[in-house]
Every structure is written in C-alpha cells, then in structure tokens.
Design a protein around this motif. Structure first.
Motif, short mmCIF file in Angstrom:
data_model
loop_
_atom_site.label_atom_id
_atom_site.label_comp_id
_atom_site.label_asym_id
_atom_site.label_seq_id
_atom_site.Cartn_x
_atom_site.Cartn_y
_atom_site.Cartn_z
N UNK A 102 0.82 -1.22 0.00
CA UNK A 102 0.00 0.00 0.00
C UNK A 102 0.85 1.26 0.00
N UNK A 103 0.20 2.39 -0.23
CA UNK A 103 0.87 3.69 -0.24
C UNK A 103 1.53 3.95 1.10
N UNK A 104 2.76 4.44 1.06
CA UNK A 104 3.46 4.79 2.28
C UNK A 104 4.14 3.64 2.99
N UNK A 105 4.14 2.46 2.38
CA UNK A 105 4.75 1.30 3.04
C UNK A 105 6.27 1.32 2.92
N UNK A 106 6.80 2.22 2.10
CA UNK A 106 8.24 2.33 1.94
C UNK A 106 8.79 1.53 0.78
N UNK A 107 7.90 1.01 -0.06
CA UNK A 107 8.36 0.11 -1.12
C UNK A 107 9.24 0.79 -2.15
N UNK A 108 8.96 2.04 -2.50
CA UNK A 108 9.79 2.72 -3.50
C UNK A 108 11.21 2.94 -2.98
N UNK A 109 11.33 3.40 -1.73
CA UNK A 109 12.64 3.63 -1.14
C UNK A 109 13.42 2.32 -1.03
N UNK A 110 12.73 1.29 -0.56
CA UNK A 110 13.37 -0.03 -0.41
C UNK A 110 13.76 -0.60 -1.77
N UNK A 111 12.86 -0.52 -2.74
CA UNK A 111 13.13 -1.08 -4.06
C UNK A 111 14.31 -0.38 -4.73
N UNK A 112 14.37 0.93 -4.58
CA UNK A 112 15.46 1.68 -5.19
C UNK A 112 16.80 1.29 -4.58
N UNK A 113 16.85 1.18 -3.27
CA UNK A 113 18.08 0.80 -2.58
C UNK A 113 18.47 -0.64 -2.93
N UNK A 114 17.48 -1.51 -2.97
CA UNK A 114 17.73 -2.92 -3.31
C UNK A 114 18.31 -3.04 -4.72
N UNK A 115 17.71 -2.32 -5.67
CA UNK A 115 18.19 -2.37 -7.05
C UNK A 115 19.64 -1.88 -7.15
#
Length: 227
Positions: free
Chosen positions: A11-24
C-alpha cells in the motif's frame, strides 16, 4: 542476475519505493517505480483539465503524449510524459489524490502493464507497485508484499510532502491513505493484494537498511534453491 525480476507490492506509504530503489542499487538491477508511471498519467490528466474518472480521454492523452523512462548517467530512472520530464512533479497532494482513480481504469492499466513487461524483458529489474507480483510479473523470481501500520505510513507520507514543500496534518494524510487503501483493494481490475507466493514483510519500526537486508536474504535463499 540476467533473468532476475523482483516484484515489491504494498500500500501507499509502506516504503516500497525507497526499499526497491536501494535494493536495485545494491544488486545492480534496474529500478522501475510503476507507481510513478501511474502518477505521470494522473499528472497529465490534471495538466490537461481531464477528469481522473474519464478513462477514454485519459487513454487518448497517453497516446498523444506517451510515458517513457530515461536512465541517467548516474543510473537513476526519470519519468517523461511526451517531451516533459515530470519526475519532480509527481509527489504533489493533487497527484496523490487523483492517482487511485486514474489507476483503476482497465484501459490505462493495460497500456502501462504492456510497457512494464517490455522493460522487464529487456533488463533485470526491481519493480514496485500494487499488482506486480499478481499481474505484471506473475513469474517474478522473488515477490515481496511490504506493508506498515497506517500511523507509520501517514508519518512517512507527511515527511515526503514536507520535503516537497507541501504541508499536511498527519491525521489528514492518514485519512487519505485509508481511503486510497480501500480504493486500491476494492477495484475490479488488479486490486491491491499479496500474491500467494509473496514474502510478507511488515516494515513498521524497521529502517530501510533492515528491510533491504531482509529481502536480500530472501533473494539469496531463492537463488540457492534454484541451483
């Protein structure tokens, strides 16, 4: 890593974009933020004065001003609408409030899903969104469903607004997130839900580094099982 595809939903605000970017970045994969692509469509509709509910007009706009991605020399991915780089214009409250309605249209989703699949076939990717593991990349190497408490998600989203120069009370942001959760989870096409084989991670109280390391452990275990 040639065929590696990692799907991160939540969901929105779960931190997935920040996490995904760092993981990539750590794994040397292309990062693709599908939510930003839907935000770009919402931005386009708002700029042209088209209602977020008007599916046919939005699709026409998308075809006249196609959404595409460009990778910078630094390895970042920028979102373009036609000839406009809109990367820095996608996190306004207006776009946030319009994107759920825009992303509910089957025709809009079909257009962007095709583009997302093409990109994943060309590059090993970490892709985040709401239907990556269930619809866009159902055969992803690793699937993660990332969530957090509503209170924590509201605080995170409020910080994003403040950093972008906007102000909003945490209570107002929480109400908007709860409304979006309901819209995203109840829509007919590609609703927000975990894939059956997704690893569920609650990021409440966890740092980005902790979540990234947890996913990297899952990736390592998955690759060792496949060997």
């Amino acid at each position: 890593m040639h065929h590696m595809t990692i799907a991160i939903d939540g969901p929105a605000g779960s931190g997935k974009s920040t996490v995904a970017q760092e993981l990539a970045e750590r794994l040397g994969l292309l990062y693709l933020d599908t939510g930003a692509m839907y935000r770009a469509v919402a931005w386009l509709a708002l700029q042209r004065g088209v209602s977020p509910q008007d599916s046919s007009s939005i699709v026409q706009l998308m075809r006249k001003s196609p959404i595409h991605l460009e990778r910078t020399e630094q390895g970042n991915v920028e979102i373009w609408v036609g000839s406009n780089n809109v990367t820095r214009e996608l996190r306004t409250p207006e776009v946030s409030n319009a994107v759920s309605a825009v992303s509910a249209h089957p025709d809009v989703r079909s257009e962007l899903t095709t583009l997302q699949r093409e990109l994943s076939s060309q590059h090993p990717v970490v892709m985040d969104g709401r239907d990556i593991g269930t619809v866009v990349l159902p055969h992803a190497t690793v699937k993660v469903f990332l969530t957090a408490s509503l209170e924590e998600r509201a605080k995170r989203r409020r910080r994003e607004f403040i950093e972008s120069g906007f102000s909003s009370a945490t209570e107002q942001v929480a109400a908007e997130l709860a409304k979006r959760d309901e819209q995203d989870s109840s829509r007919t096409v590609a609703p927000l839900k975990p894939a059956q084989d997704a690893h569920r991670i609650d990021s409440t109280g966890k740092s980005v580094d902790e979540v990234v390391l947890e996913i990297m452990t899952i990736v390592e275990q998955t690759l060792s099982w496949r060997q």
